[in-house]
Enzyme design. Sequence first.
Site, PDB file in Angstrom:
ATOM      1  N   PHE A   4       0.969  -1.222   0.049  1.00  0.00           N
ATOM      2  CA  PHE A   4      -0.108   0.042  -0.011  1.00  0.00           C
ATOM      3  C   PHE A   4       0.841   1.320  -0.008  1.00  0.00           C
ATOM      4  O   PHE A   4       1.637   1.453   0.844  1.00  0.00           O
ATOM      5  CB  PHE A   4      -0.882  -0.082   1.355  1.00  0.00           C
ATOM      6  CG  PHE A   4      -2.156   1.199   1.111  1.00  0.00           C
ATOM      7  CD1 PHE A   4      -3.061   1.016   0.457  1.00  0.00           C
ATOM      8  CD2 PHE A   4      -1.679   2.433   1.535  1.00  0.00           C
ATOM      9  CE1 PHE A   4      -4.017   2.027   0.378  1.00  0.00           C
ATOM     10  CE2 PHE A   4      -2.729   3.109   1.741  1.00  0.00           C
ATOM     11  CZ  PHE A   4      -3.763   3.093   1.069  1.00  0.00           C
ATOM     12  N   ASP A  45       9.479   2.409   1.476  1.00  0.00           N
ATOM     13  CA  ASP A  45       8.135   3.254   2.040  1.00  0.00           C
ATOM     14  C   ASP A  45       8.049   3.003   3.605  1.00  0.00           C
ATOM     15  O   ASP A  45       7.710   1.915   3.807  1.00  0.00           O
ATOM     16  CB  ASP A  45       7.030   2.844   1.249  1.00  0.00           C
ATOM     17  CG  ASP A  45       5.762   3.406   1.970  1.00  0.00           C
ATOM     18  OD1 ASP A  45       5.725   3.988   3.017  1.00  0.00           O
ATOM     19  OD2 ASP A  45       4.819   3.420   1.187  1.00  0.00           O
ATOM     20  N   LYS A  66       2.777   9.816   8.260  1.00  0.00           N
ATOM     21  CA  LYS A  66       2.082   9.352   9.427  1.00  0.00           C
ATOM     22  C   LYS A  66       2.491   9.875  10.859  1.00  0.00           C
ATOM     23  O   LYS A  66       2.126  11.301  11.106  1.00  0.00           O
ATOM     24  CB  LYS A  66       1.931   7.949   9.589  1.00  0.00           C
ATOM     25  CG  LYS A  66       1.285   6.925   8.480  1.00  0.00           C
ATOM     26  CD  LYS A  66       0.771   5.735   9.085  1.00  0.00           C
ATOM     27  CE  LYS A  66       0.042   5.075   8.027  1.00  0.00           C
ATOM     28  NZ  LYS A  66      -1.310   5.307   8.046  1.00  0.00           N
TER      29      LYS A  66
HETATM   30  C1  LIG Z   1       3.053   2.189   3.901  1.00  0.00           C
HETATM   31  C2  LIG Z   1       2.140   3.319   3.594  1.00  0.00           C
HETATM   32  N1  LIG Z   1       2.391   4.230   2.380  1.00  0.00           N
HETATM   33  C3  LIG Z   1       1.755   5.089   2.131  1.00  0.00           C
HETATM   34  C4  LIG Z   1       0.616   5.472   2.908  1.00  0.00           C
HETATM   35  C5  LIG Z   1      -0.238   6.467   2.559  1.00  0.00           C
HETATM   36  O1  LIG Z   1      -0.150   7.699   3.336  1.00  0.00           O
HETATM   37  P1  LIG Z   1      -1.186   8.859   3.576  1.00  0.00           P
HETATM   38  O2  LIG Z   1      -2.572   8.273   3.948  1.00  0.00           O
HETATM   39  O3  LIG Z   1      -0.713   9.664   4.665  1.00  0.00           O
HETATM   40  O4  LIG Z   1      -1.424   9.239   2.061  1.00  0.00           O
HETATM   41  C6  LIG Z   1       0.212   4.638   3.751  1.00  0.00           C
HETATM   42  C7  LIG Z   1      -1.389   4.745   4.542  1.00  0.00           C
HETATM   43  O5  LIG Z   1      -1.520   3.852   5.414  1.00  0.00           O
HETATM   44  C8  LIG Z   1       1.039   3.411   4.265  1.00  0.00           C
HETATM   45  O6  LIG Z   1       0.741   2.661   5.213  1.00  0.00           O
END
Ligand SMILES: Cc1ncc(COP(=O)(O)O)c(C=O)c1O
Length: 400
Positions: A139, A224, A253
């Site tokens: 994700f 990520d 986050k």
């Molecule tokens: C691993 C990861 N990358 C990217 C995101 C996207 O972040 P945002 O919701 O702040 O756009 C999330 C959100 O849950 C995530 O868990």
Amino acid sequence: MPATKTDWAALEERYYMRTFKRLPVVFERGEGCYLYDDEGKPYLDLVSGIAVNIVGHAHPRVVEAIAQQAARLMHTSSLYYSEPQLQLAEWLIERSPADRIFFANSGAEANEGAIKLARKHGRTYRNGAYEVITVGGSFHGRTLATLAATAQPKYHEPFLPMPDGFKYVAFNDIEAMRAAVSDKTAAIMLECIQGESGVHPHTAEYLQAVRRLCDEQGLLLICDEIQCGLGRTGAFYGFQQFGIEPDVITLAKGLAGGLPIGAFLAKERCAVLTPGDHGSTMGGNPVCCAAAVATMHCLEEEHLIENAASTGEALIAELRNLKETVPGIAEVRGLGLMVAFDTTEDVAFELVSEGLRRGVVVNATGPCTIRLVPPLILNEGQVEKGVGMIADSLKAVSGP
Ligand SMILES: Cc1ncc(COP(=O)(O)O)c(C=O)c1O
């Protein structure tokens, strides 16, 4: 219920885009590891706004930093130097294998920036390569490019066609990864521990082999770290648990302890963006950066990374113990305070509701998976209490 109490559910139904299935609770305030609803009922928060409130709710130092910065200067744009932004940049870069940073407003934006950087790097140094390979179950966000990077077709389907330039491979499968690399590949992007899929760690052997593959082929490795970074696993960065160093790191986050922020960091040799390539009106906003500086100081000075390691170990041990004593748990997995367990029946959503009734906040990532990503200030007494409430909830939702 007082006659004047606002019916928030009715307002949502009337006005809000139909994007969320909300749980029937209105949280009014939070303190430490606890949330309080509009009737004053306390809840032990084992979700922390999906891995966001890393220093707990209303940490006085973060609140003070926000109040002071808001009173002094809330916004200036990226046209001028910004004191809190540069303090945060220095703090993060001095503790990272990266050399340069860019601030955005969210995780998706951080990943968008990293993808743009990878494309420019591929264009400049790899004959126009532009493709990014990602891993099944990942994700990476909800903007079109980060949705395309998210290797889960169910999220793509309503918005097809997806932007071009992404290729997907099976989870933790190095042969599949090798086979997917071509002269179009610019980067590999992955979460060392997948969060949204229900806390699935890659193996160290796999991640080290991916690192070698990137080195051999001149690809960028983008980690990520939006969910598994910032101390959650018991190390500042999740990748440090696996003996690898990425070229590009993305964060969001918990970075500002609860205010919106995102960042991507890159090694000097791949920090190819130049004036005009990228920008953001609000990215690295002074209030968010001041909150982030205070949050990072708390993380360090209150030894919260060490606490995530030891309390996380206790949490995993308690859940494994529960698995032996209460029927209904299939598997417990995780690292530090990034934990999940699978249930033997599809009861995860019911368990979330039952937990709320009993005063514990947990999250379901699917019909049979519960994820726990609490504040990093959680203590062992709270672990015991939380697991007790989870056990009672599990008994209540499981059949006789
Ligand atoms: C691993 C990861 N990358 C990217 C995101 C996207 O972040 P945002 O919701 O702040 O756009 C999330 C959100 O849950 C995530 O868990």
